[in-house]
Design a protein around this motif. Structure first.
Motif, PDB file in Angstrom:
ATOM      1  N   SER A  20       1.091  -0.872  -0.022  1.00 57.36           N
ATOM      2  CA  SER A  20      -0.280  -0.290  -0.004  1.00 57.36           C
ATOM      3  C   SER A  20       0.769   1.455  -0.456  1.00 57.36           C
ATOM      4  CB  SER A  20      -1.105  -0.003   0.892  1.00 57.36           C
ATOM      5  OG  SER A  20      -0.234   0.110   2.641  1.00 57.36           O
ATOM      6  N   VAL A  21       0.461   2.722  -0.621  1.00 56.22           N
ATOM      7  CA  VAL A  21       1.234   3.360  -0.493  1.00 56.22           C
ATOM      8  C   VAL A  21       1.122   3.867   0.693  1.00 56.22           C
ATOM      9  CG1 VAL A  21       1.588   5.802  -1.939  1.00 56.22           C
ATOM     10  CG2 VAL A  21       0.492   3.877  -3.026  1.00 56.22           C
ATOM     11  N   VAL A  22       0.264   4.558   1.206  1.00 58.51           N
ATOM     12  CA  VAL A  22       0.021   4.962   2.971  1.00 58.51           C
ATOM     13  C   VAL A  22       0.325   3.459   3.351  1.00 58.51           C
ATOM     14  CG1 VAL A  22      -0.202   6.970   1.795  1.00 58.51           C
ATOM     15  CG2 VAL A  22      -2.189   5.568   2.351  1.00 58.51           C
ATOM     16  N   GLY A  23       0.626   4.320   5.009  1.00 55.80           N
ATOM     17  CA  GLY A  23       0.293   3.032   5.994  1.00 55.80           C
ATOM     18  C   GLY A  23       1.230   2.096   6.237  1.00 55.80           C
ATOM     19  N   PRO A  24       1.456   1.742   7.035  1.00 56.97           N
ATOM     20  CA  PRO A  24       2.311   1.087   7.565  1.00 56.97           C
ATOM     21  C   PRO A  24       3.097   0.450   6.729  1.00 56.97           C
ATOM     22  CG  PRO A  24       0.426   0.477   9.103  1.00 56.97           C
ATOM     23  CD  PRO A  24       0.040   0.741   7.923  1.00 56.97           C
ATOM     24  N   LYS A  25       4.382  -0.123   6.906  1.00 58.29           N
ATOM     25  CA  LYS A  25       5.500  -0.903   5.757  1.00 58.29           C
ATOM     26  C   LYS A  25       5.702  -2.108   6.255  1.00 58.29           C
ATOM     27  CE  LYS A  25       5.350   2.521   2.224  1.00 58.29           C
ATOM     28  NZ  LYS A  25       4.591   3.015   2.682  1.00 58.29           N
ATOM     29  N   GLU A  26       5.689  -2.634   7.310  1.00 60.53           N
ATOM     30  CA  GLU A  26       5.639  -4.181   7.748  1.00 60.53           C
ATOM     31  C   GLU A  26       5.187  -4.998   7.294  1.00 60.53           C
ATOM     32  OE1 GLU A  26       7.196  -2.752  12.394  1.00 60.53           O
ATOM     33  OE2 GLU A  26       5.302  -3.426  11.810  1.00 60.53           O
ATOM     34  N   ALA A  27       5.646  -6.214   6.899  1.00 58.83           N
ATOM     35  CA  ALA A  27       5.133  -7.438   6.571  1.00 58.83           C
ATOM     36  C   ALA A  27       5.565  -8.055   7.985  1.00 58.83           C
ATOM     37  CB  ALA A  27       5.282  -7.684   5.786  1.00 58.83           C
ATOM     38  N   LEU A  49     -10.189 -18.510   4.105  1.00 53.27           N
ATOM     39  CA  LEU A  49     -10.102 -17.645   4.425  1.00 53.27           C
ATOM     40  C   LEU A  49      -8.633 -16.447   4.055  1.00 53.27           C
ATOM     41  CD1 LEU A  49      -8.910 -20.079   7.379  1.00 53.27           C
ATOM     42  CD2 LEU A  49     -10.709 -18.682   7.387  1.00 53.27           C
ATOM     43  N   ILE A  50      -8.940 -15.168   4.521  1.00 52.36           N
ATOM     44  CA  ILE A  50      -8.254 -14.113   3.724  1.00 52.36           C
ATOM     45  C   ILE A  50      -6.366 -14.539   4.456  1.00 52.36           C
ATOM     46  CG2 ILE A  50      -7.963 -11.590   4.263  1.00 52.36           C
ATOM     47  CD1 ILE A  50     -10.372 -11.162   3.274  1.00 52.36           C
ATOM     48  N   ASP A  51      -5.507 -13.878   3.194  1.00 51.85           N
ATOM     49  CA  ASP A  51      -4.354 -15.177   3.485  1.00 51.85           C
ATOM     50  C   ASP A  51      -3.805 -13.037   3.546  1.00 51.85           C
ATOM     51  OD1 ASP A  51      -1.749 -15.058   2.254  1.00 51.85           O
ATOM     52  OD2 ASP A  51      -2.194 -17.136   1.572  1.00 51.85           O
ATOM     53  N   THR A  52      -2.779 -12.603   4.903  1.00 52.78           N
ATOM     54  CA  THR A  52      -2.627 -11.301   4.613  1.00 52.78           C
ATOM     55  C   THR A  52      -1.030 -11.352   5.034  1.00 52.78           C
ATOM     56  OG1 THR A  52      -3.225  -9.276   5.626  1.00 52.78           O
ATOM     57  CG2 THR A  52      -3.934 -11.106   6.325  1.00 52.78           C
ATOM     58  N   GLU A  53      -0.380 -10.556   4.905  1.00 50.04           N
ATOM     59  CA  GLU A  53       0.979 -10.575   4.756  1.00 50.04           C
ATOM     60  C   GLU A  53       1.539  -9.392   5.909  1.00 50.04           C
ATOM     61  OE1 GLU A  53       4.052  -9.908   2.423  1.00 50.04           O
ATOM     62  OE2 GLU A  53       2.777  -8.748   1.107  1.00 50.04           O
ATOM     63  N   ARG A  54      -0.192  -8.485   6.125  1.00 52.17           N
ATOM     64  CA  ARG A  54       0.232  -7.163   6.914  1.00 52.17           C
ATOM     65  C   ARG A  54      -0.650  -7.509   7.973  1.00 52.17           C
ATOM     66  NH1 ARG A  54       0.112  -2.835   2.922  1.00 52.17           N
ATOM     67  NH2 ARG A  54       0.331  -1.616   5.344  1.00 52.17           N
ATOM     68  N   PRO A  55       0.288  -6.715   9.340  1.00 54.91           N
ATOM     69  CA  PRO A  55       0.086  -6.907  10.851  1.00 54.91           C
ATOM     70  C   PRO A  55      -0.964  -5.916  11.600  1.00 54.91           C
ATOM     71  CG  PRO A  55       2.533  -6.856  10.389  1.00 54.91           C
ATOM     72  CD  PRO A  55       2.290  -6.662   8.989  1.00 54.91           C
ATOM     73  N   ASP A  56      -0.361  -4.887  10.266  1.00 53.32           N
ATOM     74  CA  ASP A  56      -1.984  -3.586  10.927  1.00 53.32           C
ATOM     75  C   ASP A  56      -3.734  -4.474  10.355  1.00 53.32           C
ATOM     76  OD1 ASP A  56      -1.135  -3.896   8.289  1.00 53.32           O
ATOM     77  OD2 ASP A  56      -1.504  -1.833   8.289  1.00 53.32           O
ATOM     78  N   ARG A  57      -3.434  -5.290   9.109  1.00 52.52           N
ATOM     79  CA  ARG A  57      -4.386  -5.624   8.768  1.00 52.52           C
ATOM     80  C   ARG A  57      -5.203  -6.904   9.921  1.00 52.52           C
ATOM     81  NH1 ARG A  57      -6.605  -6.786   3.007  1.00 52.52           N
ATOM     82  NH2 ARG A  57      -8.871  -7.156   2.997  1.00 52.52           N
ATOM     83  N   VAL A  58      -3.870  -8.050  10.747  1.00 45.76           N
ATOM     84  CA  VAL A  58      -4.253  -8.808  11.319  1.00 45.76           C
ATOM     85  C   VAL A  58      -5.360  -8.225  12.615  1.00 45.76           C
ATOM     86  CG1 VAL A  58      -3.358 -10.616  12.987  1.00 45.76           C
ATOM     87  CG2 VAL A  58      -2.511 -10.051  10.807  1.00 45.76           C
ATOM     88  N   ALA A  59      -4.481  -7.126  13.304  1.00 42.55           N
ATOM     89  CA  ALA A  59      -4.997  -6.063  14.630  1.00 42.55           C
ATOM     90  C   ALA A  59      -6.102  -6.039  13.987  1.00 42.55           C
ATOM     91  CB  ALA A  59      -4.070  -5.851  14.950  1.00 42.55           C
ATOM     92  N   SER A  60      -6.466  -5.445  13.283  1.00 48.10           N
ATOM     93  CA  SER A  60      -8.295  -5.044  13.204  1.00 48.10           C
ATOM     94  C   SER A  60      -8.807  -5.360  12.318  1.00 48.10           C
ATOM     95  CB  SER A  60      -7.378  -3.460  11.641  1.00 48.10           C
ATOM     96  OG  SER A  60      -8.929  -3.830  11.301  1.00 48.10           O
TER      97      SER A  60
END
Lengths: 508, 359
Positions: A145-152, A238-249
């Motif tokens: 994502s262009v904006v937002g955290p850049k951690e994976a 199930l959604i497969d995500t590599e973003r910790p922010d998404r997981v927290a959300s």
């Protein structure tokens, strides 16, 4: 199908027998050590001639520094003492005296140093000295994502849980761990927030994880496929995500996350179809823009799935539907082509799939060149050689482009796959076939569940409140409730105060 | 349920319904875009199909291709045309059907019947009556780069919006099957390198009984339907020409019945901008009033003349009968007897609102 079921049964039975065979036979420490010594990286020695302690470890998974700094000096000091004295002396907290040989074996294999007294044959001191090889946390690549955290997420499960816990510093965040896979013994963590998450969902997941009968779990996608509600569905459950922010959300929404050791992708669920079309970046943009983007993505899905099949159906059966002004250009671009529309469409669709597959397999730098050169050269040449028409080339290229707008990679694959049944039915029965295939897939989606919860929610069953964050993303002050789909015991996220909308200045 | 069951279930509805369509690949068929009927004798008529062949290439211009044959029925003609065509002929994209005036005078029931029974033909099909032979109109070169069929369709379509009453197959059939109205169709003629809409053909049942001029067709449109765009020219008493532009008009028909006698009244409201009055002071209120009354007079005079003519021919294209039928005391026999002698009043209310940008 029955064939596979019987195979699976036999496989399970074989597995159980093996396990039983192992436990029946009583293993002794010297036998265990003897077996281990067959491996070249297994080290087994005595510190000095006079020392009673024998040291055993796999040098490839043990941190030698820990051994040299904290273990060996104390062994030297404690000559002719017992294991218990040694344990007291060594300044490492993670030490145990274990008398179960199987446990010792497991510890040995996960990076522990085993110290035994010659001749005791019953117990051993196990010191944890795991050498952790891991790459540093880097940028997300699939869900950029262009904006937002850049951690994976990275491959290490502890680092991943660390990333999530950093974002949810509450004691209610529970991590339950299970080990799956008879060969890989993969650590699988189930994360949820106590009190917000429906316990039933957690139990469902834990039950399904515990029932997994597969020898190797390499990645989270294995788990995703094995525990999915319907194995024959092309749609991901199930959604497969590599973003910790998404997981927290999603955790704070009352959903559950599965993190698998060795996989940089976490799974979240229960999920809905519309969630697959919401990029997490949507939440970093203002709500109008995010809503428009979501609608664009939904439009892209329909376009991608239907456009080529509609082209085939209209050109093969329903020439009456073509607008008058489009007739001449359409006939002109088609008239030199020796194939019927279906062959033309299949040739082009396969070409695009080939380019995509080749682009994905090749190293990045070559892949890009192949994509650009291949696309332009093949596209132009195919038209000039009279293999395909210009109009279809545009449609197929747009459809491929549209399928890449889906933020979750697995869903993009599904969309590209279900284009082909549409193409075939369009050729067989025209628009009737397209309608038919559409209703077939729709009825499949209606029946589908994700962890036992409806997949098409909030559209069907209709949940008006949940629509605020589905097709549209309305502003945050309106997102007062958690989705009904997750059956959270605490549905309300927050209670909006009156006049929430008008922002107060410091003077008020 | 296993995969085989799924597939069987999928096939059942389609097989049972019997609606598996037959493929017609676009470039393998001969698309007919215009069709013309000409009079031969009492029994036979000549059918002409205008289609275009489009050569491959992006900038290629379509080549006009015309087939014609004579026969007693449309099906017979189609069969004969098919015999000389390279590809199967389909009529799903017919946009315009031309009836020769002579044929129209003898009745077009046959042709209309075959058109409305064909499920692949749309209801928005345009029908026109031509002064020349329909074949000569279709098989001709016009000074346009489009295909001939497309050009013909465009000319008629454009006129239907602005100058003549809107009519297509659907509307024609509504009038045709109504017991209290008669159909009408646009009249076209060829003029040099162009096609031109030149008026209206008025029908009694399926037979052409009268034609009215282009100017009267405009009056007809004012009486027949409301519309928003148009232009109306009138000569003032002093000899100056003046025109009303951006006309919007709305007609209202009222039918009364007193002592068993029907009377009808048209009330037409016309709004427009007075433009192009050479030597006229358009800012003067009196001039505007003069223009208004002149236009009113012109409309009433011409409309009355036209309606009189319809009454003499005992045809009712303005569907006054439809309006009368809405009355509870309508009696069709009485109405039919009285129609040709009844009193039909025309009132016009013209409002010239603006007079251009210099006002």
């Amino acid at each position: 199908m029955g064939f596979f079921k019987s195979k699976l049964k036999r496989f399970n039975r074989d597995n159980k027998q093996k396990k039983n065979g192992n436990t029946e036979h009583e293993l002794r420490i010297d036998e265990l050590l003897h077996r281990c010594k067959e491996s070249a990286d297994f080290v087994s020695y005595r510190y000095s001639e006079s020392s009673p302690f024998y040291i055993h470890y796999y040098q490839t998974i043990v941190d030698i520094n820990i051994l040299h700094q904290y273990v060996l000096p104390y062994i030297k000091e404690n000559e002719s003492k017992s294991l218990f004295d040694l344990q007291q002396a060594i300044p490492i907290d993670n030490t145990e005296i274990i008398d179960n040989v199987h446990e010792i074996r497991d510890k040995l294999l996960t990076g522990c140093v085993v110290i035994e007294v010659k001749g005791s044959l019953q117990e051993a001191l196990v010191i944890s000295a795991v050498s952790l090889e891991k790459r540093p946390v880097s940028m997300p690549e699939v869900e950029y994502s262009v904006v937002g955290p850049k951690e994976a997420f990275v491959e290490s499960i502890d680092a991943n849980i660390n990333l999530v816990r950093k974002r949810l510093p509450i004691p209610d965040l529970i991590v339950e761990e299970v080990k799956i896979g008879s060969l890989t013994k993969t650590r699988v963590a189930v994360l949820y927030i106590e009190g917000i998450t429906d316990k039933e969902n957690v139990n469902t997941i834990l039950q399904r994880l515990n029932e997994i009968q597969f020898d190797q779990i390499v990645d989270s996608s294995f788990i995703n496929q094995i525990i999915s509600d319907n194995h024959n569905s092309p749609f991901p459950h199930l959604i497969d995500t590599e973003r910790p922010d998404r997981v927290a959300s999603v955790l704070s929404e009352g959903k559950i996350t599965i993190i698998v050791d060795g996989s940089p992708h976490a799974l979240t669920g229960p999920t809905t179809l519309v969630e697959f079309f919401s990029a997490f970046e949507d939440y970093f943009l203002s709500w109008h823009i995010a809503s428009i983007f979501r609608l664009v993505r939904l439009f892209a899905v329909f376009f991608s799935v239907l456009s080529t099949s509609l082209y085939v159906a209209v050109l093969t059966y329903h020439y009456e539907m073509i607008p008058e002004n489009l007739l001449n250009p359409l006939i002109a671009s088609r008239s030199g082509i020796p194939f019927p529309p279906i062959l033309e469409a299949i040739i082009l669709e396969l070409t695009i799939e080939l380019l995509r597959e080749a682009g994905a397999r090749l190293p990045t730098k070559i892949g890009q060149t192949i994509g650009i050169v291949g696309g332009i050269v093949i596209g132009t040449a195919a038209v000039q050689a009279g293999l395909t028409s210009n109009v279809l080339l545009i449609i197929v290229a747009l459809a491929a482009l549209a399928s890449f707008t889906t933020p979750v990679y697995q869903m993009g694959n599904t969309i590209r796959l279900i284009r082909f049944p549409f193409l075939i039915t369009a050729q067989l029965w025209g628009l009737l076939g397209v309608t038919f295939c559409f209703s077939y897939i729709l009825s499949h989606l209606l029946k589908m569940t994700s962890l036992g919860r409806p997949y098409l929610a909030p559209v069907y069953p209709l949940r008006l409140d949940d629509l605020r964050d589905s097709l549209f993303r309305l502003p945050f002050f309106m997102q007062t409730k958690r989705p009904l789909q997750v059956r959270s015991p605490v549905r309300t996220r927050f209670r909006p105060k009156k006049h929430e909308k008008s922002k107060r200045d410091i003077e008020d | 349920m296993n995969v085989k069951n799924y597939l069987c279930c999928s096939l059942i509805p389609i097989l049972l319904a019997g609606c598996t369509p037959s493929p017609k690949v676009l470039e393998d068929i001969q698309l007919v875009q215009t069709f013309g009927y000409d009079y031969v004798n009492g029994e036979e008529f000549e059918g002409t199909a205008g289609s275009s062949n489009i050569p491959p290439g992006e900038q290629s211009l379509p080549v006009n291709e015309v087939f014609s044959a004579t026969g007693k029925t449309s099906k017979r003609i189609r069969q004969k045309i098919q015999a000389e065509a390279a590809r199967p002929i389909v009529v799903g994209r017919v946009g315009l059907v031309i009836f020769n005036q002579e044929l129209a005078e003898h009745g077009i029931e046959n042709q209309i019947d075959s058109l409305q029974r064909n499920p692949s033909i749309g209801r928005k099909l345009l029908l026109v009556v031509s002064k020349e032979k329909a074949k000569d109109i279709i098989d001709a070169n016009y000074s346009q780069s489009d295909s001939v069929s497309q050009y013909l369709i465009d000319v008629v379509e454009q006129n239907l919006e602005q100058t003549i009453p809107d009519v297509n197959l659907h509307r024609f059939l509504v009038h045709y099957y109504s017991k209290d109205a008669d159909p009408f169709l646009p009249l076209i003629e060829k003029q040099g390198k162009h096609l031109k809409v030149s008026g209206l053909g008025i029908f009694k049942d399926d037979k052409l009984v009268d034609t009215i001029s282009f100017g009267d067709a405009y009056i007809f449109k004012i009486l027949y339907e409301k519309f928003r765009r148009g232009q109306f020219e009138v000569e003032l008493s002093g000899g100056e020409d003046v025109s009303l532009e951006n006309l919007s008009s709305k007609p209202k028909i009222q039918v009364d019945k007193r002592n068993g006698k029907y009377t009808a009244a048209f009330k037409v409201k016309v709004n427009g901008r007075a433009m192009e009055g050479v030597d006229l002071d358009l800012t003067d209120k009196k001039t505007i009033e003069r223009i208004e009354s002149a236009v009113e007079k012109e409309i009433i005079e011409r409309a009355e003349k036209m309606v009189k003519r319809f009454q003499e021919l005992n045809t009712d294209p303005l569907r006054i009968g439809e309006k009368a039928r809405q009355r509870s005391d309508f009696n069709r026999k009485e109405w039919k007897e009285q129609y040709s002698q009844m009193e039909i009043k025309i009132e016009a209310d013209v409002n010239a609102v603006q007079s251009g940008i210099i006002e």
